[in-house]
Design a protein around this motif. Structure first.
Motif, mmCIF file in Angstrom:
data_model
loop_
_atom_site.group_PDB
_atom_site.id
_atom_site.type_symbol
_atom_site.label_atom_id
_atom_site.label_comp_id
_atom_site.label_asym_id
_atom_site.label_seq_id
_atom_site.Cartn_x
_atom_site.Cartn_y
_atom_site.Cartn_z
ATOM 1 N N ALA A 199 -11.248 15.485 34.135
ATOM 2 C CA ALA A 199 -12.018 15.129 32.939
ATOM 3 C C ALA A 199 -13.006 16.223 32.557
ATOM 4 O O ALA A 199 -13.243 16.474 31.374
ATOM 5 N N PHE A 238 -7.063 15.989 26.093
ATOM 6 C CA PHE A 238 -6.373 14.824 26.643
ATOM 7 C C PHE A 238 -5.761 14.049 25.477
ATOM 8 O O PHE A 238 -6.466 13.657 24.544
ATOM 9 N N CYS A 296 -3.442 10.802 24.203
ATOM 10 C CA CYS A 296 -3.078 9.446 24.617
ATOM 11 C C CYS A 296 -1.984 8.909 23.700
ATOM 12 O O CYS A 296 -2.072 9.024 22.472
ATOM 13 N N ARG A 344 -5.922 5.248 24.835
ATOM 14 C CA ARG A 344 -7.133 6.051 24.646
ATOM 15 C C ARG A 344 -8.367 5.255 25.080
ATOM 16 O O ARG A 344 -9.272 5.792 25.731
ATOM 17 N N VAL A 376 -8.469 5.375 28.807
ATOM 18 C CA VAL A 376 -8.824 6.701 29.323
ATOM 19 C C VAL A 376 -10.323 6.960 29.132
ATOM 20 O O VAL A 376 -10.997 7.503 30.020
ATOM 21 N N LEU A 377 -10.874 6.555 27.994
ATOM 22 C CA LEU A 377 -12.312 6.706 27.779
ATOM 23 C C LEU A 377 -13.101 5.880 28.790
ATOM 24 O O LEU A 377 -14.145 6.321 29.291
ATOM 25 N N PHE A 411 -13.375 9.903 30.629
ATOM 26 C CA PHE A 411 -12.952 11.121 29.954
ATOM 27 C C PHE A 411 -13.755 11.301 28.665
ATOM 28 O O PHE A 411 -14.126 10.322 28.018
ATOM 29 N N THR A 464 -10.603 13.657 23.896
ATOM 30 C CA THR A 464 -9.595 12.641 24.199
ATOM 31 C C THR A 464 -9.112 12.046 22.884
ATOM 32 O O THR A 464 -9.839 11.307 22.219
#
Length: 384
Positions: free
Chosen positions: A142, A148, A150, A156, A159-160, A164, A169
């Motif tokens: 990260a 990044f 998604c 997404r 991932v957040l 990240f 992202t």
């Protein structure tokens, strides 16, 4: 044309054709494939640098040592004097392995998240020899990764939530090659009452619920058939389930089939169904790319409200959504489409337009290459 490395530990898996399809659509960058093992053929005219290629213990030992050590040296040795502009790793699990390689080469690392890498519970990663690095070095990825991507808005958000950075992202749909997919027409006479399911035969795809729903449907109708395309560890169990439900003769398990054959089945089916579920370990469908391919063909789709699946359709216009694991609702949705030919083709027509507007691969590839430009020239936001 600048070269880039497409990094995936397990290259060219039949269930991951979308990786090579995305790379082969590039027009301004030339992909070089790199990984630990191969499961299929390298795309024609391309090069693949694979640790496990060849025979004998040295190759195998190098692949195993790299997997545990994360040392970039075996990959750098294979790459030789080549100087790629960036590395694009697929799956976060592979991003942490590609990070040292990118650092030694002094190039940006782009990482795509596709599903389990954003949803699976962390103890499952620690129990896998191929994945145990991921929770340990995810924070480093990260911090140091350039970009990044998604595969859905759902991913997404996940991932957040893992920490990240929002500015690096982004949502990026891989896309579907609409130009290569001919839309079926209502005038065609080859549509049959086939319910099509294309998926790897694993728990997250919900195939067992589809078989049970089909058994309910088949009990009231003599004509529908269920065709299942895909391979996986649950195949024998699912075949036994079809027999136990009394529909063994009406369910066809075709195994993994070439993409051209899959699209041919789409053209003559009544619908495609993907009833994915969240597994106890946390696996969730990232998007459901096969739903987009079916829609591009002009086929109505049925899916579950699971993961990124709702992003792959306009509910009620291009397809139908049902709750996860709801066998009766799934059977009802399939029956509703079987009963209404006009609705099926209307949904298919709208589905094609929907995919063209949001998921066309040519447009998505153009955007991807623009992002490559940004990370290689330094204009994309970097870490503080």
């Amino acid at each position: 044309m600048r070269e880039i490395v497409i990094f995936r530990q397990n290259l060219f898996r039949p269930s991951e054709t979308f990786i090579a399809q995305q790379a082969e659509a590039l027009t301004r960058y030339r992909p070089l494939y790199m990984g630990r093992r191969r499961f299929g053929a390298t795309p024609p005219g391309r090069e693949a640098f694979v640790l496990g290629d060849g025979r004998g213990l040295p190759r195998h030992a190098a692949a195993v040592w790299q997997m545990f050590s994360r040392s970039p040296r075996p990959y750098l040795k294979l790459l030789g004097p080549r100087a790629p502009a960036l590395i694009h790793a697929h799956f976060g699990t592979d991003g942490v392995l590609a990070l040292p390689v990118a650092a030694r080469l002094g190039v940006p690392l782009v990482t795509s998240f596709h599903g389990f890498d954003a949803t699976l519970a962390w103890p499952a990663f620690l129990m896998s020899p191929a994945w145990f690095h991921y929770p340990l070095f995810r924070g480093s990825l990260a911090r140091h990764g350039a970009l990044f991507l998604c595969a859905s808005a759902f991913l997404r958000a996940r991932v957040l939530a893992m920490g990240f950075p929002a500015e690096r992202t982004l949502l990026h749909y891989i896309g579907v090659d609409c130009a290569a997919i001919r839309q079926r027409a209502e005038a065609e006479e080859d549509e049959t009452p086939i319910i099509l399911h294309v998926a790897r035969l694993v728990e997250v795809k919900g195939t067992a619920y589809l078989i049970r729903a089909f058994a309910q449907l088949a009990g009231r109708r003599p004509e529908p058939r269920l065709v299942i395309i895909g391979e996986g560890p649950l195949r024998a169990r699912l075949e036994a389930l079809a027999r136990a439900c009394g529909v063994g003769e009406r369910v066809s398990f075709l195994g993994a089939r070439p993409h051209a054959e899959v699209t041919a089945w789409m053209r003559r089916s009544a619908m495609l169904v993907l009833p994915s579920v969240r597994t106890p370990g946390g696996r969730v469908e990232g998007l459901g790319l096969v739903l987009l391919e079916a829609a591009a063909t002009g086929l109505p789709v049925v899916g579950t409200r699971s993961g990124g699946i709702p992003e792959s359709m306009l509910e009620g216009e291009t397809g139908l959504l049902v709750p996860e694991r709801d066998v009766e609702a799934l059977a009802g949705a399939m029956a509703a489409l079987l009963d209404d030919r006009e609705r099926r083709f209307s949904m298919g027509f709208r589905g094609r337009a929907f995919v063209l507007g949001r998921f066309d691969r040519a447009r998505q590839t153009e955007r991807l290459e623009s992002l490559y430009d940004d990370v290689t020239d330094g204009s994309f936001p970097r870490r503080p």
